[in-house]
Write an enzyme that holds these catalytic residues in place. Structure first.
Site, PDB file in Angstrom:
ATOM      1  CG  MET A 368      -1.957  -1.094   1.221  1.00  0.00           C
ATOM      2  SD  MET A 368      -2.951  -1.144  -0.286  1.00  0.00           S
ATOM      3  CE  MET A 368      -3.962   0.307  -0.101  1.00  0.00           C
ATOM      4  CG  ASP A 387       9.625  -0.145   5.212  1.00  0.00           C
ATOM      5  OD1 ASP A 387       8.561  -0.426   4.634  1.00  0.00           O
ATOM      6  OD2 ASP A 387      10.118  -0.862   6.130  1.00  0.00           O
ATOM      7  CB  VAL A 444       3.619   0.252   9.394  1.00  0.00           C
ATOM      8  CG1 VAL A 444       4.518   1.445   9.106  1.00  0.00           C
ATOM      9  CG2 VAL A 444       2.761   0.524  10.622  1.00  0.00           C
ATOM     10  CB  VAL A 445       2.330  -4.738   9.679  1.00  0.00           C
ATOM     11  CG1 VAL A 445       3.105  -5.403   8.560  1.00  0.00           C
ATOM     12  CG2 VAL A 445       3.257  -4.286  10.778  1.00  0.00           C
ATOM     13  CD  GLU A 446      -4.958  -2.812   9.931  1.00  0.00           C
ATOM     14  OE1 GLU A 446      -4.121  -1.973   9.578  1.00  0.00           O
ATOM     15  OE2 GLU A 446      -6.175  -2.615   9.869  1.00  0.00           O
ATOM     16  CE  LYS A 451      -1.805   0.043  11.081  1.00  0.00           C
ATOM     17  NZ  LYS A 451      -1.648   0.444   9.706  1.00  0.00           N
ATOM     18  CB  SER A 473      -8.135  -2.162   5.961  1.00  0.00           C
ATOM     19  OG  SER A 473      -6.983  -2.884   6.177  1.00  0.00           O
ATOM     20  CG  HIS A 494      -9.382   2.192   3.908  1.00  0.00           C
ATOM     21  ND1 HIS A 494     -10.545   1.474   3.892  1.00  0.00           N
ATOM     22  CD2 HIS A 494      -8.397   1.298   3.647  1.00  0.00           C
ATOM     23  CE1 HIS A 494     -10.278   0.206   3.634  1.00  0.00           C
ATOM     24  NE2 HIS A 494      -8.982   0.078   3.476  1.00  0.00           N
ATOM     25  CG  ASN A 497      -4.004  -4.026  -2.919  1.00  0.00           C
ATOM     26  OD1 ASN A 497      -3.292  -3.529  -3.784  1.00  0.00           O
ATOM     27  ND2 ASN A 497      -3.772  -5.218  -2.402  1.00  0.00           N
ATOM     28  CD  GLU A 506     -14.219   2.962   3.487  1.00  0.00           C
ATOM     29  OE1 GLU A 506     -15.390   2.607   3.615  1.00  0.00           O
ATOM     30  OE2 GLU A 506     -13.278   2.320   3.991  1.00  0.00           O
ATOM     31  CG  ASN A 544     -13.132  -3.554   4.071  1.00  0.00           C
ATOM     32  OD1 ASN A 544     -13.292  -3.885   2.893  1.00  0.00           O
ATOM     33  ND2 ASN A 544     -11.974  -3.112   4.531  1.00  0.00           N
TER      34      ASN A 544
HETATM   35  P1  NAD Z   1       2.885  -4.624   3.874  1.00  0.00           P
HETATM   36  O1  NAD Z   1       3.206  -5.729   4.800  1.00  0.00           O
HETATM   37  O2  NAD Z   1       2.986  -4.878   2.422  1.00  0.00           O
HETATM   38  O3  NAD Z   1       3.838  -3.375   4.209  1.00  0.00           O
HETATM   39  C1  NAD Z   1       4.060  -2.892   5.491  1.00  0.00           C
HETATM   40  C2  NAD Z   1       5.432  -2.227   5.505  1.00  0.00           C
HETATM   41  O4  NAD Z   1       5.571  -1.565   6.744  1.00  0.00           O
HETATM   42  C3  NAD Z   1       6.600  -3.190   5.387  1.00  0.00           C
HETATM   43  O5  NAD Z   1       7.424  -2.817   4.319  1.00  0.00           O
HETATM   44  C4  NAD Z   1       7.337  -3.037   6.703  1.00  0.00           C
HETATM   45  O6  NAD Z   1       8.742  -3.159   6.577  1.00  0.00           O
HETATM   46  C5  NAD Z   1       6.942  -1.643   7.104  1.00  0.00           C
HETATM   47  N1  NAD Z   1       7.104  -1.370   8.536  1.00  0.00           N
HETATM   48  C6  NAD Z   1       6.826  -2.173   9.576  1.00  0.00           C
HETATM   49  N2  NAD Z   1       7.101  -1.534  10.735  1.00  0.00           N
HETATM   50  C7  NAD Z   1       7.550  -0.309  10.416  1.00  0.00           C
HETATM   51  C8  NAD Z   1       7.973   0.824  11.162  1.00  0.00           C
HETATM   52  N3  NAD Z   1       8.009   0.807  12.491  1.00  0.00           N
HETATM   53  N4  NAD Z   1       8.349   1.933  10.514  1.00  0.00           N
HETATM   54  C9  NAD Z   1       8.342   1.968   9.169  1.00  0.00           C
HETATM   55  N5  NAD Z   1       7.963   0.917   8.409  1.00  0.00           N
HETATM   56  C10 NAD Z   1       7.549  -0.195   9.013  1.00  0.00           C
HETATM   57  O7  NAD Z   1       1.454  -4.131   4.273  1.00  0.00           O
HETATM   58  P2  NAD Z   1       0.312  -3.483   3.359  1.00  0.00           P
HETATM   59  O8  NAD Z   1      -0.497  -4.541   2.730  1.00  0.00           O
HETATM   60  O9  NAD Z   1       0.924  -2.440   2.501  1.00  0.00           O
HETATM   61  O10 NAD Z   1      -0.620  -2.804   4.456  1.00  0.00           O
HETATM   62  C11 NAD Z   1      -0.250  -1.619   5.099  1.00  0.00           C
HETATM   63  C12 NAD Z   1      -1.468  -1.002   5.773  1.00  0.00           C
HETATM   64  O11 NAD Z   1      -2.468  -0.755   4.780  1.00  0.00           O
HETATM   65  C13 NAD Z   1      -2.130  -1.892   6.810  1.00  0.00           C
HETATM   66  O12 NAD Z   1      -2.619  -1.068   7.825  1.00  0.00           O
HETATM   67  C14 NAD Z   1      -3.285  -2.522   6.050  1.00  0.00           C
HETATM   68  O13 NAD Z   1      -4.352  -2.882   6.893  1.00  0.00           O
HETATM   69  C15 NAD Z   1      -3.695  -1.389   5.146  1.00  0.00           C
HETATM   70  N6  NAD Z   1      -4.370  -1.797   3.923  1.00  0.00           N
HETATM   71  C16 NAD Z   1      -3.958  -2.879   3.222  1.00  0.00           C
HETATM   72  C17 NAD Z   1      -4.617  -3.226   2.052  1.00  0.00           C
HETATM   73  C18 NAD Z   1      -4.175  -4.411   1.247  1.00  0.00           C
HETATM   74  O14 NAD Z   1      -4.974  -4.911   0.436  1.00  0.00           O
HETATM   75  N7  NAD Z   1      -2.958  -4.862   1.394  1.00  0.00           N
HETATM   76  C19 NAD Z   1      -5.707  -2.444   1.603  1.00  0.00           C
HETATM   77  C20 NAD Z   1      -6.081  -1.315   2.327  1.00  0.00           C
HETATM   78  C21 NAD Z   1      -5.410  -0.989   3.489  1.00  0.00           C
END
Ligand code: NAD
Length: 755
Positions: A368, A387, A444-446, A451, A473, A494, A497, A506, A544
Site C-alpha cells: 500500500m 520504511d 505499516v502492518v496492521e 501504529k 483497513s 483508507h 488495493n 474512505e 468492508n
Molecule cells: P505490507 O506488509 O505490504 O507493508 C508494510 C510495511 O511496513 C513493510 O514494508 C514493513 O517493513 C513496514 N514497517 C513495519 N514496521 C515499520 C515501522 N516501524 N516503521 C516503518 N515501516 C515499518 O502491508 P500493506 O499490505 O501495505 O498494508 C499496510 C497497511 O495498509 C495496513 O494497515 C493494512 O491494513 C492497510 N491496507 C492494506 C490493504 C491491502 O490490500 N494490502 C488495503 C487497504 C489498506
C-alpha cells in the site's frame, strides 16, 4: 447523444433546468449592445459572436459562471439563433467556433437534462436526436466554410458539433482530448456522431472510438483524419483564419460535403468481417450487460450502406430504443454520483477551507505504501518514503519508480519520466527526516500498538499543522488517536488495493478529527484523482462493513452444500466482478478470518462463525498468494482455477444440507440482501452522510455493478416492499435476514433511499 464523460478532468458545473421549457434567448439579442471591435456581447450569453477579421465570424463558447462549456438546451438554442443570423449575411467567407475556457472546448451535453428526460417516449427521443443532428448539420449548409478550433476537452456533443464543421484544428495542449463517450452512459452519439465520424475517419476507426467510448489524443485525432491540423493552443485562431482563406480559394470543403453525403465505400466482405469481429469483441467485453456498444455498432454498420441523410434517420431511431432504459438510467446515476462527489467538500455547510498540500510523507513501503507514494508523485507532489526495514524500502522504492515511469503511449518505461520522478522522491529509513512534512500517511502492518508508537514518536517532532493519517483497513481511528496531543489533526485515509486502479478512498473521521482535517483529507484525495467519501469511525468503516456479509453468507451456503463455483457464478451473473468464494482467495483466507473476528466482536448477532476458514488456514490454504485456498490457482482449467481438492475435503466435513432445494434466486438473495440490510444500518447510524455515498463507495470500492446504478439505486428499482417479501422466506435462517426497522418503514410508506 452527446455527453460529458464521467471522468473529465475538469468537471462541468451542471445546473440545468429539469425540462426543456427554456426561455427564448432572443430577448437578450434584442437588447444586445453592439461593440465596434468585439461584435455582439449579449449579457448572460453563452456564445459570443465576434469578427477577428471583417469577413470572418467567430463564435466563442464561454458559459457564464461555469467551469466548463455544456450543451444544454438553451445553449443549443443560442447557437441556433447565431446560425440563423449568420446565414442571412453575404459578407463572410468563414466561421470559426472555439472556446474561451482555458482547457475545455465543449464537455458534452447536459446530463441533468438527460436525467430529467428518462421518462420521455421514443418519439420524443427521436425528435431530440433529429433536432441536434439538424442543428449541427446547419454548420455545413452555408456557402462559407466552418472550422472548429479545439483546445482542451472535446467530448460527446462537443465532438458532434466539431464533426458538423467542415474542418477541425486541434491544439497540442496536454488536456486536449477528443471522444464520444456516450456508451459509458448506456446510449450512443445521437446528434450525427455515428454518421459524420464514420464518413470522416473511416468505418473501422469510428466503430472503435464510438463502441469503446475512449478518447484520443490530438496527435491521434490528426492521424485518424478527424483533425486537419494541430498547432499550439495560442496559434489556434490564426491557424483557423489561414485555413478559411485557403479553403475559400480551393473550395475543397464543398466537394467534401458532397462526398460525405453518400454511403461509405466499403466492400461487403470488409463490412461483414468488421461486423463479426467487433460484435464478438463487444459481447466478450460487455457480457450482454451494456447494450449501447452493440446498438452503436448496428447503427454504424447500417448507416454506412446508405446516404448520410438516411443514416441520420437510422441513428435517431436506434437511439430512441436505448434512451431511458434501466441501464441508461443506472449509468446516468453513476455519472451523477461522481459529479456530486467532485463538488462535495466532505464537511457540512461552508466549512473551513482545506489546506493545499504540495508534499507528502508515507511510512511503510509495502504494497500500500508504495502505491500511495506513486499516486502522490504522479499528481505532482513531492514524496518522502520511509520504511524501518532497508530491504523493504529498496523494494518499495523500486516499485514506486517502476509505476511512475510507465508511459501509456509507449506501453513501457520512459527514462525521462524515471529521472524526473526520482528527483522528487526521497527514500529514507529515518523517521527524523519527516519532520517538515505537510501530511504523513502511515501504511505499516496492521498492528494497533505499532501504529500508535509510530504516531506518538512522530508527533513530538512534527509541525503542529501537519496532518497525520493512517491507511488502516480495520483499526478504529479514534483509538489510534487516543494518546495524541492533537487528535483533531488525525484522520483515516483508507486507500484500496491496488491504489493505481481503485478510485475510492474512505476518509474516516475519528471522534476528534476536526472539520479542517477532514476537508483537507478530502481535497488531498481528490487531488490524487480519487473519489473520497467521508465515513464515521466504526468496524469495517463503510465498504468492508458492507462487503463482509456478502462474503460471510458464502461460507454458510458452502455448509448448506452449495458448490463453490455455483455460488460464484450466481454472484457474477448478478454483476459482481468476482464471486465471494473467489474473493476470499484474493483477499487471503487469513486476512479474511481476522477481519471476520473484528466483525463478530462488533455484530455478534448477525455474524456467522464458520469452521471452514480456520480449517483452511490450518492446512495452509491461504488463497491466491499461496497458490491455493478455496480454489487451486496453480492447476487451472481453461485458464480458470478449479476447486482445490483439499478444500473440498475440508468443507465436506461441515456440510449439512437443508431439506429444501436451494435455487439460484435464493443464493442471489442470500448474498446481496445482507449487504443491503447492513447499508440501512450504516445509514441509520450516520456512518455516511448520504445514501449516494454508499453507492459510490460500493461501485468504486468493490466493483458493485455500475449497470445497476449502485446498491441503493438498485434497491429503489426493486422497491422496498418487494425486498421485504424476498427476505420473508429467509428470516428462518437467522436474525441476519430480518428487515431493519428503516427498511420495514420504507416498505410501509412506499419510500425510497434516493429522495
Ligand atoms: P505490507 O506488509 O505490504 O507493508 C508494510 C510495511 O511496513 C513493510 O514494508 C514493513 O517493513 C513496514 N514497517 C513495519 N514496521 C515499520 C515501522 N516501524 N516503521 C516503518 N515501516 C515499518 O502491508 P500493506 O499490505 O501495505 O498494508 C499496510 C497497511 O495498509 C495496513 O494497515 C493494512 O491494513 C492497510 N491496507 C492494506 C490493504 C491491502 O490490500 N494490502 C488495503 C487497504 C489498506
Amino acid at each position: 447523444m452527446c455527453v460529458i464523460i464521467p471522468f473529465v478532468r475538469e468537471h462541468p458545473h451542471v445546473n440545468a433546468p429539469p425540462t426543456y421549457g427554456y426561455l427564448a434567448k432572443s430577448v437578450f439579442w434584442l437588447i444586445a449592445a453592439w461593440d465596434e471591435t468585439d461584435g455582439y456581447m449579449a449579457p448572460n450569453s453563452s456564445i459570443q459572436l465576434s469578427f477577428p477579421e471583417k469577413d470572418i465570424a467567430r463564435l466563442t463558447f464561454d458559459l457564464p459562471d461555469k467551469g466548463a462549456n455544456i450543451l444544454s438546451h438553451p445553449v443549443m438554442e443560442e447557437l441556433s439563433e447565431h446560425l440563423d443570423a449568420l446565414a442571412k449575411r453575404d459578407d463572410i467567407v468563414g466561421l470559426v467556433i472555439d472556446s474561451a475556457k482555458p482547457a475545455i472546448f465543449i464537455a458534452g451535453a447536459d446530463i441533468r437534462e438527460f436525467a430529467a428526460s428518462m421518462e420521455v417516449d421514443t418519439k420524443r427521443t427521436y425528435e431530440m436526436s433529429r433536432w441536434g443532428q439538424n442543428l449541427f448539420g446547419r454548420l455545413k449548409s452555408n456557402p462559407w466554410v466552418t472550422v472548429a478550433a479545439i483546445n482542451g476537452t472535446c467530448v460527446g456533443g462537443g465532438t458532434e458539433l466539431a464533426l458538423g464543421c467542415d474542418r477541425r484544428i486541434v491544439s497540442t495542449h496536454e488536456k486536449t482530448e477528443i471522444g464520444l463517450p456516450e456508451v459509458k452512459l448506456g446510449i450512443y452519439p445521437g446528434w450525427g456522431g455515428t454518421v459524420r465520424l464514420s464518413r470522416l475517419v473511416g468505418l473501422g476507426n469510428a466503430v472503435k472510438m464510438i463502441t469503446s467510448g475512449e478518447s484520443v489524443t490530438p496527435a491521434k485525432a490528426l492521424e485518424l483524419g478527424f483533425a486537419d491540423d494541430m498547432v499550439p493552443a495560442g496559434e489556434l485562431l490564426p491557424a483557423a483564419i489561414r485555413m478559411i482563406r485557403e479553403e475559400s480559394e480551393t473550395l475543397r470543403y464543398r466537394s467534401d460535403r458532397t462526398e460525405q453525403a453518400t454511403p461509405i465505400s466499403i466492400s461487403e466482405t470488409e463490412l461483414g468481417f468488421l461486423g463479426a469481429t467487433a460484435s464478438a469483441y463487444i459481447q466478450q467485453q460487455t457480457k450482454g450487460r451494456y447494450p449501447a456498444p452493440l446498438a452503436a455498432l448496428e447503427t454504424l454498420l447500417g448507416g454506412s450502406m446508405v446516404s448520410a441523410e438516411e443514416a441520420l434517420e437510422l441513428e435517431a431511431n436506434g437511439l430512441a430504443n436505448i434512451f431511458g432504459t434501466p441501464v441508461n438510467a443506472a449509468l446516468i446515476n453513476v455519472f451523477l454520483l461522481t459529479d456530486r462527489n467532485k463538488k462535495d467538500s466532505g464537511v457540512e455547510g461552508d466549512g473551513p477551507q482545506p489546506k493545499q498540500l504540495n508534499s507528502a510523507s508515507v511510512i511503510g513501503a509495502g504494497i500500500m505504501g508504495s502505491g500511495i507514494a506513486a499516486a502522490n508523485l504522479k499528481r505532482g507532489l513531492k514524496v518522502k518514503l520511509n520504511d524501518a526495514n532497508p530491504e523493504a524500502l529498496e523494494r518499495g522504492t523500486s516499485h514506486v519508480l517502476d509505476e511512475v515511469s510507465f508511459d501509456k503511449e509507449i506501453r513501457g518505461k520512459n527514462v525521462e519520466r524515471a529521472i524526473h520522478f526520482a528527483g522528487r522522491l526521497h527514500s529514507t529509513t529515518s523517521s527524523d527526516e519527516l519532520v517538515d512534512s505537510e501530511i504523513v500517511i502511515e501504511a505499516v502492518v496492521e498492528n494497533l500498538e505499532l501504529k500508535r508508537k509510530i504516531f506518538a514518536a512522530l508527533e513530538e517532532k512534527l509541525l503542529p499543522s501537519t496532518i497525520l493519517a493512517s491507511n488502516t483497513s480495520t483499526l478504529p481511528i479514534t483509538k489510534l488517536a487516543e494518546n495524541l496531543k492533537y487528535p483533531e489533526r488525525f484522520v483515516g485515509i483508507h486507500f484500496f488495493n491496488p491504489v493505481r486502479k481503485m478510485k475510492l478512498v474512505e476518509v474516516i473521521r475519528g471522534e476528534k478529527t476536526s472539520d479542517e482535517t477532514a476537508a483537507t483529507a478530502v481535497a488531498y484525495a481528490k487531488g490524487l484523482g480519487k473519489f473520497p467519501i467521508v465515513v464515521n469511525d466504526g468496524p469495517g468503516f463503510l465498504v468492508n462493513r458492507l462487503l463482509f456479509p456478502y462474503m460471510n453468507e458464502a461460507t454458510q451456503l458452502l455448509q448448506d452444500g452449495v458448490d463453490m463455483k455455483r455460488i460464484d457464478k450466481v454472484a457474477v451473473k448478478f454483476g459482481m466482478p468476482m464471486g465471494p468464494v473467489a474473493l476470499y482467495d484474493m483477499v487471503g483466507i487469513d486476512t479474511s478470518f481476522y477481519a471476520g473476528r473484528t466483525m463478530y466482536d462488533a455484530f455478534p448477532d448477525r455474524t456467522l462463525v464458520s469452521p471452514i476458514l480456520p480449517a483452511l488456514i490450518k492446512n495452509e490454504r491461504l488463497g491466491t498468494k499461496k497458490g491455493a485456498g478455496f480454489y487451486n490457482h496453480e492447476k487451472k482449467k481453461k485458464g480458470r482455477p478449479e476447486p482445490d481438492p483439499m478444500a473440498l475435503e475440508l468443507i465436506a466435513k461441515y456440510v449439512s444440507p437443508p431439506e429444501r432445494e436451494i435455487t439460484d434466486e435464493e443464493i442471489e438473495h442470500r448474498l446481496i440482501l445482507p449487504m443491503l440490510l447492513e447499508a440501512t444500518r450504516a445509514l441509520d447510524e450516520g456512518v455516511v452522510r448520504d445514501p449516494r455515498d454508499v453507492d459510490l463507495g460500493l461501485i468504486f470500492g468493490i466493483g458493485f455493478p455500475p449497470f445497476k446504478g449502485g446498491l441503493l439505486f438498485w434497491a429503489d428499482t426493486v422497491g422496498a416492499k418487494t425486498l421485504v417479501e424476498w427476505l420473508k422466506p429467509l428470516e428462518a435462517l437467522g436474525k441476519r435476514f430480518l428487515p431493519t426497522e428503516s427498511l420495514a418503514e420504507m416498505a410501509k410508506q412506499d419510500g425510497k433511499f434516493y429522495t
